[in-house]
Design a protein around this motif. Structure first.
Motif, PDB file in Angstrom:
ATOM      1  N   GLN A 181      13.333 -11.506  -9.545  1.00  0.00           N
ATOM      2  CA  GLN A 181      13.752 -10.265  -8.884  1.00  0.00           C
ATOM      3  C   GLN A 181      13.314  -9.026  -9.672  1.00  0.00           C
ATOM      4  N   GLY A 182      13.308  -9.108 -10.989  1.00  0.00           N
ATOM      5  CA  GLY A 182      12.804  -8.004 -11.810  1.00  0.00           C
ATOM      6  C   GLY A 182      11.315  -7.780 -11.597  1.00  0.00           C
ATOM      7  N   VAL A 183      10.565  -8.876 -11.497  1.00  0.00           N
ATOM      8  CA  VAL A 183       9.125  -8.789 -11.226  1.00  0.00           C
ATOM      9  C   VAL A 183       8.894  -8.187  -9.837  1.00  0.00           C
ATOM     10  N   VAL A 184       9.649  -8.653  -8.866  1.00  0.00           N
ATOM     11  CA  VAL A 184       9.532  -8.131  -7.497  1.00  0.00           C
ATOM     12  C   VAL A 184       9.739  -6.615  -7.484  1.00  0.00           C
ATOM     13  N   ALA A 185      10.748  -6.139  -8.175  1.00  0.00           N
ATOM     14  CA  ALA A 185      11.037  -4.699  -8.209  1.00  0.00           C
ATOM     15  C   ALA A 185       9.871  -3.903  -8.790  1.00  0.00           C
ATOM     16  N   GLN A 186       9.251  -4.432  -9.840  1.00  0.00           N
ATOM     17  CA  GLN A 186       8.121  -3.731 -10.453  1.00  0.00           C
ATOM     18  C   GLN A 186       6.896  -3.733  -9.543  1.00  0.00           C
ATOM     19  N   ILE A 187       6.616  -4.879  -8.920  1.00  0.00           N
ATOM     20  CA  ILE A 187       5.455  -4.971  -8.036  1.00  0.00           C
ATOM     21  C   ILE A 187       5.652  -4.133  -6.784  1.00  0.00           C
ATOM     22  N   ARG A 188       6.864  -4.071  -6.282  1.00  0.00           N
ATOM     23  CA  ARG A 188       7.153  -3.279  -5.080  1.00  0.00           C
ATOM     24  C   ARG A 188       6.691  -1.831  -5.254  1.00  0.00           C
ATOM     25  N   GLU A 189       6.812  -1.307  -6.479  1.00  0.00           N
ATOM     26  CA  GLU A 189       6.393   0.073  -6.755  1.00  0.00           C
ATOM     27  C   GLU A 189       4.868   0.237  -6.680  1.00  0.00           C
ATOM     28  N   MET A 190       4.130  -0.835  -6.942  1.00  0.00           N
ATOM     29  CA  MET A 190       2.666  -0.770  -6.979  1.00  0.00           C
ATOM     30  C   MET A 190       2.003  -1.232  -5.679  1.00  0.00           C
ATOM     31  N   ALA A 191       2.743  -1.932  -4.831  1.00  0.00           N
ATOM     32  CA  ALA A 191       2.156  -2.539  -3.637  1.00  0.00           C
ATOM     33  C   ALA A 191       2.141  -1.584  -2.451  1.00  0.00           C
ATOM     34  N   ALA A 192       0.998  -1.572  -1.766  1.00  0.00           N
ATOM     35  CA  ALA A 192       0.887  -0.838  -0.495  1.00  0.00           C
ATOM     36  C   ALA A 192       1.324  -1.757   0.643  1.00  0.00           C
ATOM     37  N   SER A 193       1.008  -3.063   0.511  1.00  0.00           N
ATOM     38  CA  SER A 193       1.436  -4.040   1.518  1.00  0.00           C
ATOM     39  C   SER A 193       1.575  -5.409   0.879  1.00  0.00           C
ATOM     40  N   ARG A 194       2.351  -6.246   1.558  1.00  0.00           N
ATOM     41  CA  ARG A 194       2.632  -7.606   1.080  1.00  0.00           C
ATOM     42  C   ARG A 194       2.712  -8.504   2.301  1.00  0.00           C
ATOM     43  N   HIS A 195       2.032  -9.643   2.236  1.00  0.00           N
ATOM     44  CA  HIS A 195       2.079 -10.627   3.311  1.00  0.00           C
ATOM     45  C   HIS A 195       2.475 -11.973   2.705  1.00  0.00           C
ATOM     46  N   VAL A 196       3.314 -12.715   3.419  1.00  0.00           N
ATOM     47  CA  VAL A 196       3.822 -13.991   2.915  1.00  0.00           C
ATOM     48  C   VAL A 196       3.627 -15.063   3.981  1.00  0.00           C
ATOM     49  N   LEU A 197       3.270 -16.258   3.528  1.00  0.00           N
ATOM     50  CA  LEU A 197       3.229 -17.421   4.384  1.00  0.00           C
ATOM     51  C   LEU A 197       3.794 -18.602   3.600  1.00  0.00           C
ATOM     52  N   ASP A 198       4.873 -19.178   4.101  1.00  0.00           N
ATOM     53  CA  ASP A 198       5.444 -20.406   3.546  1.00  0.00           C
ATOM     54  C   ASP A 198       5.212 -21.501   4.573  1.00  0.00           C
ATOM     55  N   TYR A 199       4.782 -22.686   4.116  1.00  0.00           N
ATOM     56  CA  TYR A 199       4.588 -23.792   5.045  1.00  0.00           C
ATOM     57  C   TYR A 199       4.744 -25.112   4.313  1.00  0.00           C
ATOM     58  N   PHE A 200       5.065 -26.158   5.095  1.00  0.00           N
ATOM     59  CA  PHE A 200       5.189 -27.491   4.535  1.00  0.00           C
ATOM     60  C   PHE A 200       3.797 -28.075   4.340  1.00  0.00           C
ATOM     61  N   CYS A 201       3.593 -28.710   3.206  1.00  0.00           N
ATOM     62  CA  CYS A 201       2.298 -29.315   2.931  1.00  0.00           C
ATOM     63  C   CYS A 201       2.475 -30.745   2.440  1.00  0.00           C
TER      64      CYS A 201
END
Length: 93
Positions: free
Chosen positions: A73-93
């Motif tokens: 969560q600390g990493v997420v907070a820092q990256i959120r400040e630098m990111a213009a956009s974020r895309h996520v895909l979770d899937y079973f493999c």
């Protein structure tokens, strides 16, 4: 197994090495994390994003333990400040 992929476009592409280092600090954070690879845009190769995280978790419980982990969560907070956009895909493999 669940594959968790996150792709970032940054406000300043020069921040990609910093974002990579932040994400790399999450490797091995929880039991059940099997793979954790972070890549950054490479000059001369095709890319329309700056940073990608590709990780694999044993099951939903392992991914669920990773998401709220305080370090993550600390990493997420820092990256959120630098990111213009974020895309996520979770899937079973």
């Amino acid at each position: 197994m669940i594959r968790h992929i996150v792709i970032f476009t940054l406000k300043n592409p020069a921040d990609a090495p910093k974002v990579k280092a932040l994400l790399d600090s999450c490797k091995g954070l929880v039991p059940g994390m099997h793979e954790f690879d972070v890549g950054i845009k490479t000059e001369g190769l095709e890319a329309n994003a700056d940073v990608v995280l590709i990780s694999t978790f044993q099951d939903g419980a392992a991914l669920a333990a990773y998401q709220p982990h305080p370090h993550h969560q600390g990493v997420v907070a820092q990256i959120r400040e630098m990111a213009a956009s974020r895309h996520v895909l979770d899937y079973f493999c």
